[in-house]
Each structure stands twice: as structure tokens, then as C-alpha cells.
Design a protein around this motif. Structure first.
Motif, short mmCIF file in Angstrom:
data_model
loop_
_atom_site.label_atom_id
_atom_site.label_comp_id
_atom_site.label_asym_id
_atom_site.label_seq_id
_atom_site.Cartn_x
_atom_site.Cartn_y
_atom_site.Cartn_z
N TYR A 37 0.86 -1.18 0.00
CA TYR A 37 0.00 0.00 0.00
C TYR A 37 0.89 1.23 0.00
O TYR A 37 1.82 1.34 0.82
N LEU A 38 0.61 2.16 -0.90
CA LEU A 38 1.35 3.41 -0.97
C LEU A 38 0.43 4.57 -0.59
O LEU A 38 -0.79 4.50 -0.80
N PRO A 39 0.97 5.64 -0.02
CA PRO A 39 0.14 6.80 0.31
C PRO A 39 -0.59 7.32 -0.94
O PRO A 39 -0.06 7.27 -2.05
N ASP A 40 -1.81 7.80 -0.75
CA ASP A 40 -2.61 8.31 -1.86
C ASP A 40 -1.84 9.38 -2.63
O ASP A 40 -1.27 10.31 -2.04
N ILE B 110 6.42 0.02 6.67
CA ILE B 110 5.97 -0.78 7.82
C ILE B 110 5.55 -2.15 7.29
O ILE B 110 4.67 -2.25 6.44
N LEU B 111 6.20 -3.19 7.77
CA LEU B 111 5.96 -4.56 7.33
C LEU B 111 5.14 -5.31 8.38
O LEU B 111 5.43 -5.23 9.58
N LEU C 47 -7.95 -2.12 6.44
CA LEU C 47 -8.28 -0.92 7.21
C LEU C 47 -7.02 -0.33 7.85
O LEU C 47 -6.80 0.88 7.82
N ILE C 48 -6.21 -1.19 8.44
CA ILE C 48 -5.00 -0.74 9.12
C ILE C 48 -4.02 -0.13 8.13
O ILE C 48 -3.42 0.93 8.38
N ALA C 49 -3.84 -0.79 7.00
CA ALA C 49 -2.89 -0.29 6.01
C ALA C 49 -3.28 1.10 5.51
O ALA C 49 -2.42 1.98 5.36
N ARG C 50 -4.56 1.32 5.27
CA ARG C 50 -5.01 2.64 4.82
C ARG C 50 -4.74 3.70 5.88
O ARG C 50 -4.36 4.84 5.57
N TYR C 51 -4.93 3.35 7.13
CA TYR C 51 -4.67 4.30 8.22
C TYR C 51 -3.19 4.65 8.25
O TYR C 51 -2.82 5.83 8.41
N GLY D 166 1.68 8.73 5.76
CA GLY D 166 2.83 8.84 4.87
C GLY D 166 3.70 7.61 4.78
O GLY D 166 4.75 7.64 4.12
N TYR D 167 3.28 6.50 5.40
CA TYR D 167 4.11 5.29 5.37
C TYR D 167 3.72 4.38 4.21
O TYR D 167 2.55 4.31 3.82
N HIS D 168 4.69 3.67 3.68
CA HIS D 168 4.44 2.54 2.80
C HIS D 168 4.17 1.33 3.70
O HIS D 168 4.78 1.20 4.76
N VAL D 169 3.28 0.46 3.26
CA VAL D 169 2.89 -0.68 4.08
C VAL D 169 2.99 -1.93 3.23
O VAL D 169 2.47 -1.97 2.10
#
Length: 561
Positions: A35-38, A49-50, A66-70, A75-78
């Protein structure tokens, strides 16, 4: 006999995620969502964050979308990954043993992606707290900070204690393997706790589903402990900043506290520890909402309820990662210790530099013989003065009529937040009461019980529960501990964990002692049989000493009033 079960297969892939198949050193590919920031380009590097988990990266149980979007909104990559052998990932479905090398290879892959700046942090609960420690044990230099919640490096083990005792085996010990580690999918089912032997429903389940759990067969009937740490224990590796989140009501907290106490003894690690203690259980039910309505009791919090808790769930970790992954602010600005004081002032979140607080003091309460109440019940005393006379107190353990566990789901204790006053009426539970508090008593730190115990059996289990008895007679849990004793004719110290709790004016402390807590823990058969294979059992008598040098003593950690 067929056992009813439900198969949980992978949920639909999240359209917001970029799907990858990350190749491990042996060629196995692990399903990973990024997941990348919008609005951020795929080649714009930043910290990642892994999360590595066995509960479906796309499903609603762990709520990773849900957590990844938050997290991306900060500003974090997930990167969220199904561990080896689970859901969409390839490879063998085997508990614990592949996580070190797979953690290293996944971090290495992240560092070569165009969206990575080479800095990685890890976050997560329970097993996906364990995979963080596995990554630490891999020694990868890109891992800069971890935030393990409700977990421990000994997660899932029946731990041997230095004094020759050991932990009591959880009923879920084999049940977890027969639910989550049979194959890539999860099999939801409930073994009948009334069956004897206890192992029977598990064998029937494997016949019904048509496959076995390799992890189960490694653990039973004679456990073979596979190497969790092929590169050495994580504490022997480079120290990284750690934000520990511990739940006051988490049934897995003993493993987490053991880690915290061991790390405090290691100077390089001690300087990197941050502690957050919350009024939560393992499934993240919070005391402020307990008990929860029936709609939440199927398995875990509903998505709407969980979404409302996301700030409390994630913001402490994000503040922590901002410092150690993005160098925003200073480590000096992060409290070393934060803890919620149960039943203190509203939203009583306290901070400090050490745990227990530097101003805390030990308070001893001695177990003493009591008197018979008008209703016929007999309870002992918790006295600030040692008894003048020596004596003993005895209870019977009957494996055919065990003391029942209070919560229907030990992992979701606050789902029901049970009251324990009825347990005081059982003949197989010893009860010791303190006088009602004339002023508030604040507990903040470890609770322990020094006791000399004998049994008529070859060994025994001891459960101790410290309760808060309300003026109306209701009783709620404050702290608890348990131990299996193979050689019980000696003195031992039983940890009841830690407490951060206000005993309010008019309330009183009560201690329960008993030898079963079923089905949360496996029943001791009263014989030397394997408890999973025993069909009957034998009644045994347990006796503790009161008064004198061998007398039982409860030690609390308190704050000055």
C-alpha cells in the motif's frame, strides 16, 4: 463421527493494494500486498511498515486493509504478507520455524523496491508480533524499529521456569495448531470439552477434514521442539527500538512480561525499550466498552467497532515510528513508560521512566485462617500482619468436576468481562479476604505469591486469582497466575503478573486458590498420565501452610497515597 467446521478461505484481494509474489531463498513465493500513500508515485521512496501474519492479509479478522489505509495516511508505505503456507502464500504450513529466514528475505526484497528508502519497521499483534522478533533474529540491518503487541518470543510454548516448575498448558495449545496450521486455510471449529480423552475430538476433526496438522503431530504426544531461532535468539542480536504494548487482560501477557523483564537485564536492549500497558485483552476489546453487545461475540470486534478503535490502536505506534523511521522529533520526547490505571481517574493514562514506578513500594499481605460466615462459607484472611499461629488450608481437586473458566473465550476476556463472586462459593476454591479499603489503594507493578504447597498426587497445578470485591459482593479480576509443580513439597514464588489498578474505598481484595481452570487450561488428571489421554483421573488434596517461615504471603506493588 463427523466434526462440524467452517473453512475460512482467502478474502477477495483488496483493490487498493499492489499484489506481489515475493521469492524466498528456497524459491517459495509469499503473497504480499503493498500500500502506498494516496497520490504517491510508485518510485517515490519512503520508510515501510511490514506486517507478516497467518490470518489472511485481505480478511476482516485482522482487518489489515483498514490498518494499512490508516498507516498510509501518515505517509508510510505498508507491506502486508501471508506467512509461508498460509492463505495465498506457497510453502509448508508449519508453525514458527520459517519466520526468521522469511523475515530477512522479505525485508531484503523491500529494500530493493523503488518505493523503499531502505528503512523498515514492523508492527502487529500476537503471531504477527512474533514475526517481528523473528526478523530481529535474522539480523537484517534495514530493520530499524518494531512495535510488538500482546505477544512474546516464547509465544505458544509451555515454558519451563528456572525453579523447576513450568507453566500450565493452555487448552488452545493444540487447538491453535488444529485451527490455523492444518493447511493454507483456517478451519473454525470447537472441540467438545466434555469428551474424554481430551484428544478424541481432535483426531475426529482430522479424519473429518481429511488432513492433519504437521505442527500438531510435532507437538503431540511427545513434543519435539524445532529451532525457532536458527541464527540465535533475537535478544542476542543488534538491539533495535521496541514499543511493547501489553494488555492488562491479555491471556498471553506472561510471555510478553518475560521478554520485558529479560530485556531490562541487558543494557544494550534496556535503553531501547518503550512500554505501553493498556486495559485490553488479546482480541483488543477494551475495558471501557465491556461487556460488549451480542453482535460482537461471533469471533472478534465488528468492522465498525474496530474502525472506531483505530486511533487508540495505531497512533502510539505511529508516533514511535515517526521518531525511529522518519527522524521526526526526538526519542527524548517519547515517554519510556505509559500505563492506564484501571479505575483511576477518567482516562487515567500515566507516564514514567521505569516500570514499576520509582516511587512504588512492596506491600505484604499474609494468608491466615479465617472464620465461618453465617451462610456456612469459610474464608481465610489477607492480613497485613503475619499470623501468630501456624496452620494449614486444604482444597480438593476433582478432574471430573473442574473449576470452570470464567470467560467463554479467554482471548476475548473483556467481551463478557465476567464477575467472579460465584467462584468463591465452590468447595474446591480457597478464599482469602482483606479488610475493605478505608482509602483508595493504588497497585502499580508485579504481584506475587510465596507459598509452600503439598499434594497427595504426583504433581499438581496451582491457579491464583486476585480479585476486587465490590461493596455489593460482585468480584472482578485484578491479576492472576498459574504454575505446574512436579515436586510440590517445597516453597515457591508464583507470579500473578502485573497490575495497574485502583482499589476504591469500600472495596476489598480477595485471593482465590484452586487447581483447575477448564477449558482455558488442560485438566490435571490427578495422576501421572498425559492429561490429553486420561479418561478418568483421581481426586487429590492440596495443602498450603499458613503462618511461620513457611506461611503463604501475597506481595503487591503499591503507590504512596
Amino acid at each position: 463421527m463427523n466434526v462440524p467446521f467452517e473453512t475460512v478461505t482467502p478474502a477477495p484481494a483488496d483493490p487498493a493494494a499492489l499484489p506481489f509474489r515475493v521469492r524466498m531463498r528456497d524459491g517459495v513465493r509469499l503473497a504480499t500486498d503493498v500500500y502506498l500513500p494516496d497520490g504517491e508515485a510508485v518510485d517515490e521512496p519512503g520508510p515501510t511498515i511490514l506486517v507478516r501474519l497467518p490470518y489472511d492479509k485481505s480478511g476482516t479478522y485482522a482487518s489489515m486493509p483498514l490498518i494499512a489505509r490508516y498507516l498510509t495516511r501518515r505517509g508510510y508505505h505498508v507491506a502486508v504478507q501471508d506467512v509461508r503456507g498460509k492463505f495465498r502464500s506457497e510453502g509448508e504450513t508449519l508453525l514458527f520455524v520459517n519466520e526468521v529466514h522469511d523475515g530477512y528475505d522479505t525485508i531484503e526484497w523491500i529494500t530493493h523496491q523503488p518505493w523503499s528508502d531502505g528503512i523498515v519497521g514492523m508492527w502487529g499483534d500476537s503471531y504477527y508480533g512474533y514475526t517481528q522478533w523473528a526478523a530481529v533474529a535474522s539480523g537484517h540491518r534495514a530493520l530499524r524499529a518494531i512495535a510488538p503487541r500482546v505477544t512474546g518470543t516464547e509465544l505458544g510454548q509451555v515454558v519451563d521456569n528456572p525453579d523447576g516448575t513450568r507453566d500450565v498448558e493452555m487448552g488452545i495449545h493444540l487447538g491453535y495448531m488444529a485451527t490455523h496450521y492444518v493447511g493454507p486455510d483456517t478451519y473454525e471449529w470447537e472441540p467438545d470439552p466434555r469428551r474424554r480423552p481430551l484428544i478424541a475430538p481432535f483426531e475426529e476433526f482430522f479424519r473429518t477434514v481429511g488432513r492433519r496438522s504437521p505442527s500438531f503431530d510435532i507437538a503431540f504426544p511427545q513434543e519435539v521442539r524445532l529451532r525457532r531461532w536458527p541464527e540465535g535468539h533475537p535478544f542476542e542480536h543488534r538491539a533495535v527500538p521496541v514499543l511493547h504494548t501489553v494488555g492488562w487482560y491479555d491471556n498471553c501477557a506472561p510471555w510478553h512480561w518475560r521478554d520485558i523483564q529479560e530485556l531490562a537485564r541487558r543494557p544494550d536492549w534496556a535503553n531501547q525499550q518503550y512500554l505501553l500497558i493498556e486495559p485490553i485483552d488479546h482480541e483488543n476489546y477494551r475495558l471501557s466498552g465491556a461487556p460488549y453487545d451480542d453482535e460482537s461475540r461471533d469471533h472478534a470486534l465488528s468492522q465498525d467497532a474496530f474502525r472506531a478503535l483505530l486511533p487508540a490502536y495505531l497512533e502510539p505506534a505511529l508516533d514511535f515510528f515517526d521518531v525511529f523511521l522518519r527522524r521526526r522529533g526526538s526519542a527524548a520526547d517519547l515517554p519510556r513508560v505509559r500505563w492506564h490505571h484501571v479505575h483511576g481517574e477518567e482516562d487515567d493514562l500515566r507516564t514514567g521512566t521505569v516500570w514499576p514506578p520509582a516511587e512504588s513500594r512492596a506491600l505484604s499481605l499474609y494468608l491466615a485462617a479465617g472464620t465461618q460466615a453465617p451462610d456456612g462459607a469459610t474464608s481465610g484472611l489477607l492480613s497485613p500482619a503475619a499470623p501468630a499461629d501456624t496452620g494449614a488450608a486444604t482444597w480438593i481437586h476433582d478432574p471430573e468436576d473442574p473449576v470452570p473458566s470464567a470467560a467463554p473465550n479467554a482471548f476475548a476476556y473483556l467481551q463478557t468481562n465476567p464477575r467472579l463472586h460465584d467462584w468463591s462459593k465452590r468447595d474446591d476454591v480457597l478464599v482469602f479476604d482483606a479488610e475493605p479499603a478505608l482509602t483508595p489503594l493504588d497497585l502499580a507493578g508485579p504481584v506475587s505469591l510465596d507459598i509452600t504447597l503439598t499434594t497427595t498426587g504426583p504433581s499438581t497445578d496451582l491457579f491464583a486469582k486476585l480479585l476486587d470485591v465490590h461493596p455489593d459482593g460482585e468480584a472482578e479480576l485484578v491479576a492472576h497466575g498459574r504454575v505446574h509443580i512436579d515436586n510440590p513439597a517445597r516453597r515457591l514464588t508464583l507470579s500473578l503478573g502485573h497490575a495497574g489498578y485502583r482499589l476504591r474505598t469500600g472495596h476489598q481484595l480477595r485471593l482465590h486458590l484452586h487447581s483447575s481452570d477448564f477449558p482455558e487450561f488442560v485438566i490435571h488428571p490427578g495422576t501421572d498420565e498425559n492429561p490429553w489421554l486420561a479418561i478418568g483421573g483421581a481426586r487429590t488434596a492440596q495443602q498450603i501452610r499458613l503462618g511461620g517461615t513457611e506461611g503463604a504471603r501475597l506481595t503487591l506493588t503499591t503507590l504512596p497515597t
